[in-house]
Design a protein around this motif. Sequence first.
Motif, PDB file in Angstrom:
ATOM      1  N   GLY A   1       0.824  -1.213   0.000  1.00 28.55           N
ATOM      2  CA  GLY A   1       0.000   0.000   0.000  1.00 28.55           C
ATOM      3  C   GLY A   1       0.853   1.256   0.000  1.00 28.55           C
ATOM      4  N   LEU A   2       1.929   1.248   0.790  1.00 29.54           N
ATOM      5  CA  LEU A   2       2.848   2.381   0.842  1.00 29.54           C
ATOM      6  C   LEU A   2       3.497   2.624  -0.522  1.00 29.54           C
ATOM      7  N   ALA A   3       3.913   1.510  -1.179  1.00 25.42           N
ATOM      8  CA  ALA A   3       4.561   1.619  -2.490  1.00 25.42           C
ATOM      9  C   ALA A   3       3.615   2.227  -3.520  1.00 25.42           C
ATOM     10  N   VAL A   4       2.348   1.780  -3.510  1.00 28.84           N
ATOM     11  CA  VAL A   4       1.357   2.281  -4.464  1.00 28.84           C
ATOM     12  C   VAL A   4       1.103   3.772  -4.239  1.00 28.84           C
ATOM     13  N   ILE A   5       1.006   4.188  -2.983  1.00 31.17           N
ATOM     14  CA  ILE A   5       0.761   5.600  -2.655  1.00 31.17           C
ATOM     15  C   ILE A   5       1.918   6.469  -3.146  1.00 31.17           C
ATOM     16  N   ILE A   6       3.156   6.015  -2.909  1.00 31.20           N
ATOM     17  CA  ILE A   6       4.333   6.786  -3.341  1.00 31.20           C
ATOM     18  C   ILE A   6       4.368   6.907  -4.862  1.00 31.20           C
ATOM     19  N   ILE A   7       4.093   5.791  -5.567  1.00 30.90           N
ATOM     20  CA  ILE A   7       4.092   5.799  -7.040  1.00 30.90           C
ATOM     21  C   ILE A   7       3.024   6.762  -7.561  1.00 30.90           C
ATOM     22  N   ALA A   8       1.818   6.719  -6.971  1.00 29.14           N
ATOM     23  CA  ALA A   8       0.724   7.604  -7.394  1.00 29.14           C
ATOM     24  C   ALA A   8       1.103   9.074  -7.187  1.00 29.14           C
ATOM     25  N   PHE A   9       1.794   9.357  -6.069  1.00 30.44           N
ATOM     26  CA  PHE A   9       2.214  10.733  -5.784  1.00 30.44           C
ATOM     27  C   PHE A   9       3.223  11.223  -6.831  1.00 30.44           C
ATOM     28  N   VAL A  10       4.180  10.369  -7.195  1.00 30.45           N
ATOM     29  CA  VAL A  10       5.196  10.737  -8.197  1.00 30.45           C
ATOM     30  C   VAL A  10       4.540  11.011  -9.548  1.00 30.45           C
ATOM     31  N   VAL A  11       3.585  10.147  -9.937  1.00 30.05           N
ATOM     32  CA  VAL A  11       2.901  10.317 -11.227  1.00 30.05           C
ATOM     33  C   VAL A  11       2.089  11.607 -11.238  1.00 30.05           C
ATOM     34  N   LEU A  12       1.374  11.889 -10.131  1.00 27.29           N
ATOM     35  CA  LEU A  12       0.575  13.101 -10.034  1.00 27.29           C
ATOM     36  C   LEU A  12       1.454  14.349 -10.141  1.00 27.29           C
ATOM     37  N   LEU A  13       2.579  14.321  -9.450  1.00 25.00           N
ATOM     38  CA  LEU A  13       3.510  15.448  -9.501  1.00 25.00           C
ATOM     39  C   LEU A  13       4.020  15.671 -10.927  1.00 25.00           C
ATOM     40  N   LEU A  14       4.318  14.555 -11.599  1.00 23.39           N
ATOM     41  CA  LEU A  14       4.811  14.628 -12.975  1.00 23.39           C
ATOM     42  C   LEU A  14       3.747  15.224 -13.907  1.00 23.39           C
ATOM     43  N   PHE A  15       2.487  14.819 -13.705  1.00 29.32           N
ATOM     44  CA  PHE A  15       1.393  15.340 -14.523  1.00 29.32           C
ATOM     45  C   PHE A  15       1.265  16.846 -14.358  1.00 29.32           C
ATOM     46  N   LEU A  16       1.327  17.314 -13.120  1.00 32.26           N
ATOM     47  CA  LEU A  16       1.170  18.741 -12.846  1.00 32.26           C
ATOM     48  C   LEU A  16       2.279  19.567 -13.502  1.00 32.26           C
ATOM     49  N   VAL A  17       3.484  18.997 -13.570  1.00 35.23           N
ATOM     50  CA  VAL A  17       4.624  19.720 -14.147  1.00 35.23           C
ATOM     51  C   VAL A  17       4.606  19.680 -15.673  1.00 35.23           C
ATOM     52  N   VAL A  18       4.270  18.512 -16.222  1.00 36.11           N
ATOM     53  CA  VAL A  18       4.454  18.281 -17.660  1.00 36.11           C
ATOM     54  C   VAL A  18       3.211  18.591 -18.489  1.00 36.11           C
ATOM     55  N   MET A  19       2.020  18.385 -17.931  1.00 34.76           N
ATOM     56  CA  MET A  19       0.780  18.513 -18.709  1.00 34.76           C
ATOM     57  C   MET A  19       0.667  19.837 -19.462  1.00 34.76           C
ATOM     58  N   PRO A  20       0.924  20.998 -18.823  1.00 33.15           N
ATOM     59  CA  PRO A  20       0.796  22.264 -19.573  1.00 33.15           C
ATOM     60  C   PRO A  20       1.753  22.361 -20.754  1.00 33.15           C
TER      61      PRO A  20
ATOM     62  N   THR B   1       2.147   3.121 -15.065  1.00 29.90           N
ATOM     63  CA  THR B   1       2.737   4.452 -14.961  1.00 29.90           C
ATOM     64  C   THR B   1       3.438   4.851 -16.249  1.00 29.90           C
ATOM     65  N   MET B   2       4.095   3.884 -16.892  1.00 27.89           N
ATOM     66  CA  MET B   2       4.765   4.164 -18.164  1.00 27.89           C
ATOM     67  C   MET B   2       3.745   4.617 -19.213  1.00 27.89           C
ATOM     68  N   ILE B   3       2.561   4.022 -19.162  1.00 26.92           N
ATOM     69  CA  ILE B   3       1.506   4.448 -20.074  1.00 26.92           C
ATOM     70  C   ILE B   3       1.024   5.845 -19.697  1.00 26.92           C
ATOM     71  N   SER B   4       0.959   6.097 -18.380  1.00 32.99           N
ATOM     72  CA  SER B   4       0.476   7.398 -17.922  1.00 32.99           C
ATOM     73  C   SER B   4       1.375   8.530 -18.404  1.00 32.99           C
ATOM     74  N   VAL B   5       2.641   8.209 -18.683  1.00 35.40           N
ATOM     75  CA  VAL B   5       3.565   9.209 -19.223  1.00 35.40           C
ATOM     76  C   VAL B   5       3.113   9.655 -20.610  1.00 35.40           C
ATOM     77  N   MET B   6       2.539   8.706 -21.360  1.00 34.53           N
ATOM     78  CA  MET B   6       2.104   9.012 -22.725  1.00 34.53           C
ATOM     79  C   MET B   6       0.723   9.670 -22.746  1.00 34.53           C
ATOM     80  N   LEU B   7      -0.022   9.524 -21.638  1.00 34.69           N
ATOM     81  CA  LEU B   7      -1.388  10.012 -21.625  1.00 34.69           C
ATOM     82  C   LEU B   7      -1.523  11.521 -21.831  1.00 34.69           C
TER      83      LEU B   7
END
Length: 545
Positions: free
Chosen positions: A122-141, A252-258
């Motif tokens: 559960g801890l691992a999943v939460i950390i991964i989700a946080f990293v992906v969310l942070l990446l989305f906020l930075v890269v999406m615009p 997550t790798m797919i989420s990079v392409m999303l």
Amino acid sequence: MFRLDTDQIETSYILHTGAKMLALAFLGMAASIMVGLLASRVGAGVGRGLRENVFRKVVGFSNAEFDKFSTASLITRSTNDIQQIQLLIVMILRMVLYAPIMAIGGIWKVFHTNVSMSWIIGLAVIIIAFVVLLLFLVVMPKFKVLQNLVDKLNLVTREILTGLPVIRAFSTEKHEEERFDKANRDLTRTNLFVNRAMTFMMPMMMLIMNGISVLIIYTGAHRIDAGNMQVGDMMAFITYTMQIVMAFLMITMISVMLPRAGVAADRIEEVLNTRETITDKADTENTDRKLTDCKGIVEFKNVSFRFDGGSENAISGLSFKAEPGKTTAIIGSTGCGKSTVVNLLDRFYDVTEGSITLDGVDIRDMSQKELRSHIGLVPQKGVLFSGTIESNIKYGGDFVTDEDMKEAAAIAQATEFIDSKKDGYAESIAQGGTNVSGGQKQRLSIARAIAVKPKVYVFDDSFSALDFKTDAALRKALSKRIKEASVIIVAQRISTIMNADQIILLNEGRTVGKGTHRELLKNCPEYLEIAKSQLSEAELAGEEA
């Protein structure tokens, strides 16, 4: 006493288990190949469908929609954007559908191994989700900026390639190189930012995976020391946890392409959802039947037109009637609205006020196909398509026969240069007609319009590239053909329209003179001023006499 042959049992077990492992390996390989094949086919099919839909939509666009989307942007949306979506679909089918199976299988095995350490997953999943969310906020615009920069690079490239003769003539190669370099650098800079942000994710994921392994070993070692866990259970827990984390990593790798695919999808949706300003009414079939025997009577009734976002009308209160066997000429200074009149007649734009009728029927009540089948348009800029001379003259439809083609070429004074070609009418035409001269291109454009035998001929300054001799010969031959058709000529030169039955002089979209050449010379000071600037005193005296 019964003795077991342990060697035989172990050998049999190894062979049996090994055979199952090999069979599963081959089955997995076959499944991977099949999934890859199906994913590629589905992705290619979706891409083809999107390109087809976008192309069909763009073909139906009027000039108003083309004013909204640049040609370079439409090309990017039809190619690069659709490619992003196609790639995402392939990756989803190959990885995203596979990842949940791995994750569910790993979780099921974990709960059968040691439930007490499941909090680590559960801890691992939460950390991964946080990293992906942070990446989305930075890269999406940045992704929307990236696609716009691709548009800009395509626009600059297209302008430079199509304008090379002008660039060389004015020796501005250095300036254009700098302009291209700026667009290229802007795109590269944004691409590097996005890619650096994306490459940051993989080390983070590996750090998370290794950190989770250390945490499992640390927690498991204490439990082993306390006698609450076996070493084998800990190793199994590590294996299953890595399987679960790998599943999330694949997602997550797919989420990079999303994000980029999402931006691309929005841009494609923008094209597909664009409402055409020029549409056919539902009951146009009845109107079309009335015009099966079209006479070609065109009438502008108090027509006004304003471009979207324009503060003033481009055309104001224009009224005239073009009848079969007669020539109507429109003349005026650059930007006075001459070509706008042609665009309104062909319904590339719709009138803002008033109406345009063909044989008494409002052209907005007709289907666009029916309307344009009665109009032979020769645009201001001669446009040829890659193919042959024959395919270009017969471009109006399969109903154009070889006799029609040769007759049209003769009227357009194109026979001489066609016969001089090695392959005659089968001579190839390069893209955009770059292998023929401007005059030849214009004559072929005129022949294309003549070949369909329309009831209304529209020449939008179509004789500008012709010399006086060819111009005179073409008009003489054309006059015999168009006795039962209306002719509308847009021109800059008075010598081109002196013999017209009706001349309309436009100034800033308004009619300032209407009549024959002689009438306008006497009654219209603006027309007389143009005539003095273009005709010699002897010619002018002869006309006024």
